[in-house]
Each structure stands twice: as C-alpha cells, then as structure tokens.
Design a protein around this motif. Structure first.
Motif, PDB file in Angstrom:
ATOM      1  N   VAL A 295      60.143  39.451  44.678  1.00 51.31           N
ATOM      2  CA  VAL A 295      60.856  39.010  43.493  1.00 51.31           C
ATOM      3  C   VAL A 295      61.431  39.931  42.467  1.00 51.31           C
ATOM      4  CG1 VAL A 295      60.590  37.368  41.284  1.00 51.31           C
ATOM      5  CG2 VAL A 295      59.486  36.942  43.679  1.00 51.31           C
ATOM      6  N   TYR A 296      60.638  41.133  42.210  1.00 53.92           N
ATOM      7  CA  TYR A 296      61.017  42.310  41.382  1.00 53.92           C
ATOM      8  C   TYR A 296      62.276  43.082  41.797  1.00 53.92           C
ATOM      9  CZ  TYR A 296      60.914  46.627  38.484  1.00 53.92           C
ATOM     10  OH  TYR A 296      60.992  47.555  37.868  1.00 53.92           O
ATOM     11  N   MET A 297      62.175  42.954  43.207  1.00 57.21           N
ATOM     12  CA  MET A 297      63.408  43.574  43.603  1.00 57.21           C
ATOM     13  C   MET A 297      64.748  42.940  43.547  1.00 57.21           C
ATOM     14  SD  MET A 297      61.911  45.147  47.376  1.00 57.21           S
ATOM     15  CE  MET A 297      63.390  46.022  47.866  1.00 57.21           C
ATOM     16  N   LEU A 298      64.656  41.648  43.497  1.00 59.16           N
ATOM     17  CA  LEU A 298      65.827  40.686  43.244  1.00 59.16           C
ATOM     18  C   LEU A 298      65.977  40.349  41.925  1.00 59.16           C
ATOM     19  CD1 LEU A 298      64.908  37.981  45.911  1.00 59.16           C
ATOM     20  CD2 LEU A 298      66.544  39.727  46.341  1.00 59.16           C
ATOM     21  N   ASN A 299      65.131  40.272  41.004  1.00 63.13           N
ATOM     22  CA  ASN A 299      65.220  39.785  39.330  1.00 63.13           C
ATOM     23  C   ASN A 299      63.997  40.631  38.805  1.00 63.13           C
ATOM     24  OD1 ASN A 299      64.932  38.459  37.213  1.00 63.13           O
ATOM     25  ND2 ASN A 299      66.697  37.377  37.726  1.00 63.13           N
ATOM     26  N   GLU A 300      64.091  41.591  38.112  1.00 62.22           N
ATOM     27  CA  GLU A 300      63.107  42.381  37.441  1.00 62.22           C
ATOM     28  C   GLU A 300      62.293  41.398  36.464  1.00 62.22           C
ATOM     29  OE1 GLU A 300      64.217  45.885  35.578  1.00 62.22           O
ATOM     30  OE2 GLU A 300      65.329  46.794  37.582  1.00 62.22           O
ATOM     31  N   MET A 301      62.894  40.764  35.724  1.00 67.82           N
ATOM     32  CA  MET A 301      62.499  39.792  34.667  1.00 67.82           C
ATOM     33  C   MET A 301      61.427  38.789  35.379  1.00 67.82           C
ATOM     34  SD  MET A 301      63.944  37.504  31.918  1.00 67.82           S
ATOM     35  CE  MET A 301      64.471  35.967  32.825  1.00 67.82           C
ATOM     36  N   PHE A 302      61.667  38.199  36.423  1.00 68.27           N
ATOM     37  CA  PHE A 302      60.971  37.114  36.906  1.00 68.27           C
ATOM     38  C   PHE A 302      59.749  37.923  37.847  1.00 68.27           C
ATOM     39  CE2 PHE A 302      64.888  34.381  36.712  1.00 68.27           C
ATOM     40  CZ  PHE A 302      64.206  33.552  35.723  1.00 68.27           C
ATOM     41  N   GLY A 303      60.165  39.120  38.211  1.00 68.98           N
ATOM     42  CA  GLY A 303      59.187  39.779  38.845  1.00 68.98           C
ATOM     43  C   GLY A 303      58.099  40.287  38.090  1.00 68.98           C
ATOM     44  N   LEU A 304      58.407  40.807  36.908  1.00 65.00           N
ATOM     45  CA  LEU A 304      57.392  41.190  36.030  1.00 65.00           C
ATOM     46  C   LEU A 304      56.635  39.959  35.540  1.00 65.00           C
ATOM     47  CD1 LEU A 304      59.507  43.935  33.844  1.00 65.00           C
ATOM     48  CD2 LEU A 304      57.493  44.387  35.480  1.00 65.00           C
ATOM     49  N   LEU A 305      57.152  38.934  35.491  1.00 63.57           N
ATOM     50  CA  LEU A 305      56.606  37.801  34.838  1.00 63.57           C
ATOM     51  C   LEU A 305      55.432  37.339  35.836  1.00 63.57           C
ATOM     52  CD1 LEU A 305      56.288  35.627  32.509  1.00 63.57           C
ATOM     53  CD2 LEU A 305      58.083  34.081  33.860  1.00 63.57           C
ATOM     54  N   ALA A 306      55.698  37.496  36.889  1.00 61.70           N
ATOM     55  CA  ALA A 306      55.175  36.944  37.880  1.00 61.70           C
ATOM     56  C   ALA A 306      53.758  38.064  38.312  1.00 61.70           C
ATOM     57  CB  ALA A 306      55.518  36.969  39.502  1.00 61.70           C
ATOM     58  N   ILE A 307      53.977  39.448  38.269  1.00 68.35           N
ATOM     59  CA  ILE A 307      53.022  40.440  38.325  1.00 68.35           C
ATOM     60  C   ILE A 307      52.100  40.108  36.971  1.00 68.35           C
ATOM     61  CG2 ILE A 307      52.737  42.870  37.751  1.00 68.35           C
ATOM     62  CD1 ILE A 307      55.592  43.162  39.373  1.00 68.35           C
ATOM     63  N   MET A 308      52.649  39.900  35.937  1.00 70.76           N
ATOM     64  CA  MET A 308      51.838  39.721  34.417  1.00 70.76           C
ATOM     65  C   MET A 308      50.922  38.554  34.710  1.00 70.76           C
ATOM     66  SD  MET A 308      52.180  42.467  32.800  1.00 70.76           S
ATOM     67  CE  MET A 308      51.319  41.994  31.450  1.00 70.76           C
ATOM     68  N   ILE A 309      51.397  37.465  35.355  1.00 69.62           N
ATOM     69  CA  ILE A 309      50.472  36.398  35.386  1.00 69.62           C
ATOM     70  C   ILE A 309      49.351  36.354  36.412  1.00 69.62           C
ATOM     71  CG2 ILE A 309      50.478  33.714  36.542  1.00 69.62           C
ATOM     72  CD1 ILE A 309      53.314  33.534  35.398  1.00 69.62           C
ATOM     73  N   ILE A 310      49.737  37.172  37.438  1.00 66.54           N
ATOM     74  CA  ILE A 310      48.589  37.461  38.562  1.00 66.54           C
ATOM     75  C   ILE A 310      47.526  38.275  37.866  1.00 66.54           C
ATOM     76  CG2 ILE A 310      48.154  38.403  40.835  1.00 66.54           C
ATOM     77  CD1 ILE A 310      51.036  37.627  41.693  1.00 66.54           C
ATOM     78  N   LEU A 311      47.999  39.537  37.263  1.00 69.23           N
ATOM     79  CA  LEU A 311      47.100  40.452  36.685  1.00 69.23           C
ATOM     80  C   LEU A 311      46.317  39.804  35.420  1.00 69.23           C
ATOM     81  CD1 LEU A 311      49.454  43.542  36.218  1.00 69.23           C
ATOM     82  CD2 LEU A 311      47.625  43.267  37.932  1.00 69.23           C
ATOM     83  N   LEU A 312      46.763  38.779  34.645  1.00 70.64           N
ATOM     84  CA  LEU A 312      46.125  38.286  33.790  1.00 70.64           C
ATOM     85  C   LEU A 312      44.984  37.325  34.492  1.00 70.64           C
ATOM     86  CD1 LEU A 312      45.875  37.370  30.820  1.00 70.64           C
ATOM     87  CD2 LEU A 312      47.436  35.619  31.110  1.00 70.64           C
ATOM     88  N   ALA A 313      45.331  36.662  35.548  1.00 70.82           N
ATOM     89  CA  ALA A 313      44.375  35.888  36.299  1.00 70.82           C
ATOM     90  C   ALA A 313      43.207  36.496  36.708  1.00 70.82           C
ATOM     91  CB  ALA A 313      44.971  35.318  37.313  1.00 70.82           C
ATOM     92  N   VAL A 314      43.436  37.918  37.253  1.00 74.99           N
ATOM     93  CA  VAL A 314      42.358  38.643  37.777  1.00 74.99           C
ATOM     94  C   VAL A 314      41.787  39.510  36.614  1.00 74.99           C
ATOM     95  CG1 VAL A 314      41.972  41.164  38.898  1.00 74.99           C
ATOM     96  CG2 VAL A 314      43.862  39.497  39.779  1.00 74.99           C
ATOM     97  N   GLU A 315      42.266  39.786  35.509  1.00 73.94           N
ATOM     98  CA  GLU A 315      41.600  40.331  34.299  1.00 73.94           C
ATOM     99  C   GLU A 315      40.595  39.301  33.910  1.00 73.94           C
ATOM    100  OE1 GLU A 315      40.175  42.284  30.986  1.00 73.94           O
ATOM    101  OE2 GLU A 315      41.069  42.818  32.993  1.00 73.94           O
TER     102      GLU A 315
END
Length: 359
Positions: A295-315
């Motif tokens: 997703v990040y390779m296609l759209n940086e904004m949506f990719g970063l959002l997806a990453i932050m959501i997953i990282l938040l859940a793990v944290e």
C-alpha cells in the motif's frame, strides 16, 4: 523450479529425524520449553541443504550472491555447533559479526544513508557499521521468535514471499528467485514442524533464515536508504519489537539482555489463544505488515496510515499484557489521562448547567 527445494526438504527432514535418534540431538526440556519428549533440533539442515542444492541448479551466482551464501553458511554451521554443544551467547554473537563482515567484504551493504529532511551520510565507515548492526539485529530477531511449532518457519515463508513479490515490482528477478527458493525449502520442512511438531529447526535453521532475510533485504534494495529499508523492516516488525521489548524488559529487571525468558510476544499470545492460533495470528500480522508495504508503494499516505494502525494495535497489546513491565503503558496512560480530562470537563459543564437552571 519451486517443487525441487520443496521435495528435497520434504524428503530430507525424516532422514534427519532418524539421524537425530542415533546422534541424540534432541531439544532439551527446561522451564521455558513447551514440548515434551525427544524431538530433533537440527531440522534446519533440511532447509539449508535443499536451498544450496537448488541455488546450484537454478541460480548463476555473482559476487554478492556468493557473499550471501558464504555468510549464510557460516551462520548455519555456527547454529549447528550451538545445537550440538550449546555455544555461549557472546561466541554466537562473534560468529554473527563475522558473517556480516563477509557480506560487506563481498560488496553487500548500504552505500549511502539518506535520512529524513534531506540529510545524506556518505561515509564508508558508518555504512559498514549500519550494515553489521542490521545483519546482527535481524538475525537475532528471527532467532528469538523460534519458540513455537511452525512460528519461525511460517513467518519466514511469509517474509520471503512478500520480499519476492516486492522484488517483482522492482524488476529484480534474481531476488525473486532466491526468496522463492528459500520459501519453498522452508515450506517443505514446515510439513513436519507445524503443531504438533515432530522436529525443530534449531539455531542452525533460525540463524540461517535470519541472516538470509537480512542479507536479501540489503541485496534487493542496495541503493537503499533508511526510508527504503523501512519496507523490509515492516515485514520484520514483530521480531524487531519483540527483541527491543526483551532487551528493555530484562534491563529494567536487572538481568542480562542475552538471558532467555518466557515473556516474548508468542508466549503471551499462547496463554490466551493457544499454540496453533498464536502461530496463525503472528503470521497473519506479518502478512498485514507486508500488505501495508505494498500500500505504501502505491500511496504513501494510506500506507503510513495502515502501518500506524497496526503498530498501535501491537503497542496496546504490549502494554495490556505487561510484556515489558507492569508500569509501562505510555499510550494507555495518555488515553486514560485524556479520558479523565474529558470526564472532568463534562462534569464541570454539567454542574454549570445545573447551577444555571437552579437560578
């Protein structure tokens, strides 16, 4: 092409199990282990041999690939020695550093470090240091997750497949072939390593796979920088978080950071979800991180959002499970303070309204 390493690994694993009975190379039972009985711990031999044979058949190696194979072989044999005679952690670390130096000597590493805000570091010495830290860190991170049946192998297969697919997008077919050969070799072993496992890969397998993952990420994204390396780092986020948490946890408890314990992510998940489901969950999370990379390779904004959501859940999971410490809850602490502040403001507004209506 992929059926060759799969069936070599599939056929070798039972032979290794029989040899283990003769050589008495069993996994030792202690307070941290969850297995019972005599189970071979040198299953990584099947992964290594099937991969090496497949590379000889299908890949024309250049200098960089030869360096990767040589360094990976050193890690395999170091792990095999550890499986047989229990090597001291510092000796194992020395082997990892040597393997990293071999990779650097064959021209594999980060050439230039490009940091955010346009900062560029063009220093051979710093690039070598960064490469060695990367190799040693990722190798140990993968080694640490080898605690449940099929976990290290399953996550490694996911990581190799995703890196291979990213390499297709980047038009690096050489990396695609190598990663898929590794995935097929590991998958053949997983047939016997899935829960309930009849054989373990041991350090000879986990150290080899960890080194290959770290080396391939450098080989595949060589012009790369901190930002580009973030893509393979996403795939390794769980073992990276687990490793950093383990170091912090043991430091806070006054223990050596190389001292093993039973508070890793997979141990905590297993208490709640069971053995098989924990492996599925962790492989699933790794797949989500891999998807976020695409997703990040296609759209940086949506990719970063997806990453932050997953990282938040793990944290949040780390904080609620007291994985680091019972007093470590920065995110939940902020949420509680904000919630308390909202409740206080709501209470003041309510009291103000009541006084106003009373008048």
């Amino acid at each position: 092409m992929l059926i060759v390493p799969f069936f070599i690994s599939l056929g070798l694993t039972p032979l290794i199990k029989k040899y283990s009975v003769i050589a008495k190379t069993y996994a030792k039972e202690n307070e941290r282990t969850i297995h019972h009985g005599k189970i071979s711990r040198i299953g990584g031999v099947a992964i290594y041999v099937s991969f090496i044979i497949s590379m000889a058949l299908f890949v024309k190696a250049d200098m960089a690939v030869n360096g990767m194979i040589l360094g990976g072989s050193l890690m395999f044999f170091a792990g095999l020695i550890d499986d047989l005679i229990d090597m001291k952690p510092l000796v194992k670390l020395a082997f990892e550093v040597c393997a990293a130096f071999i990779l650097v000597a064959f021209g594999v590493g980060v050439d230039v470090l490009r940091l955010p805000f346009g900062i560029t570091i063009d220093s051979i010495a710093l690039s070598i240091v960064f490469t060695i830290i990367w190799i040693v860190g990722i190798t140990n991170a993968v080694n640490l997750i080898d605690g449940l049946d099929g976990l290290c192998g399953g996550m490694s297969v996911v990581i190799f497949v995703v890196i291979g697919c990213i390499a297709i997008v980047e038009r690096r077919m050489d990396i695609t072939i190598i990663t898929f050969l590794l995935a097929a070799s590991t998958f053949g072993f997983l047939v016997y390593n899935a829960h309930p496992a009849s054989i373990f890969m041991g350090d000879c397998g986990s150290l080899f796979l960890g080194f290959m993952i770290s080396a391939i990420s450098l080989l595949g994204f060589k012009s790369s920088t901190i930002v580009t390396l973030a893509l393979p780092m996403l795939l390794l986020m769980l073992p990276i978080i687990d490793t950093l948490s383990a170091i912090l946890r043991r430091t806070l408890k006054g223990r050596k950071f190389l001292e093993a314990d039973k508070s890793h992510i997979h141990h905590l998940l297993m208490k709640q979800f069971g053995h098989r489901n924990t492996v599925i969950i962790m492989c699933g999370i790794t797949t989500l991180f891999g998807f976020s990379a695409f997703v990040y390779m296609l759209n940086e904004m949506f990719g970063l959002l997806a990453i932050m959501i997953i990282l938040l859940a793990v944290e949040i999971f780390i904080e609620k499970s007291a994985m680091i410490s019972e007093h470590f809850h920065p995110i939940l602490g902020i949420c509680r303070r904000v919630l308390n502040r909202i409740k206080l403001i709501a209470k003041i507004i309510k009291e103000h309204k009541e006084k106003k209506s009373a008048k």
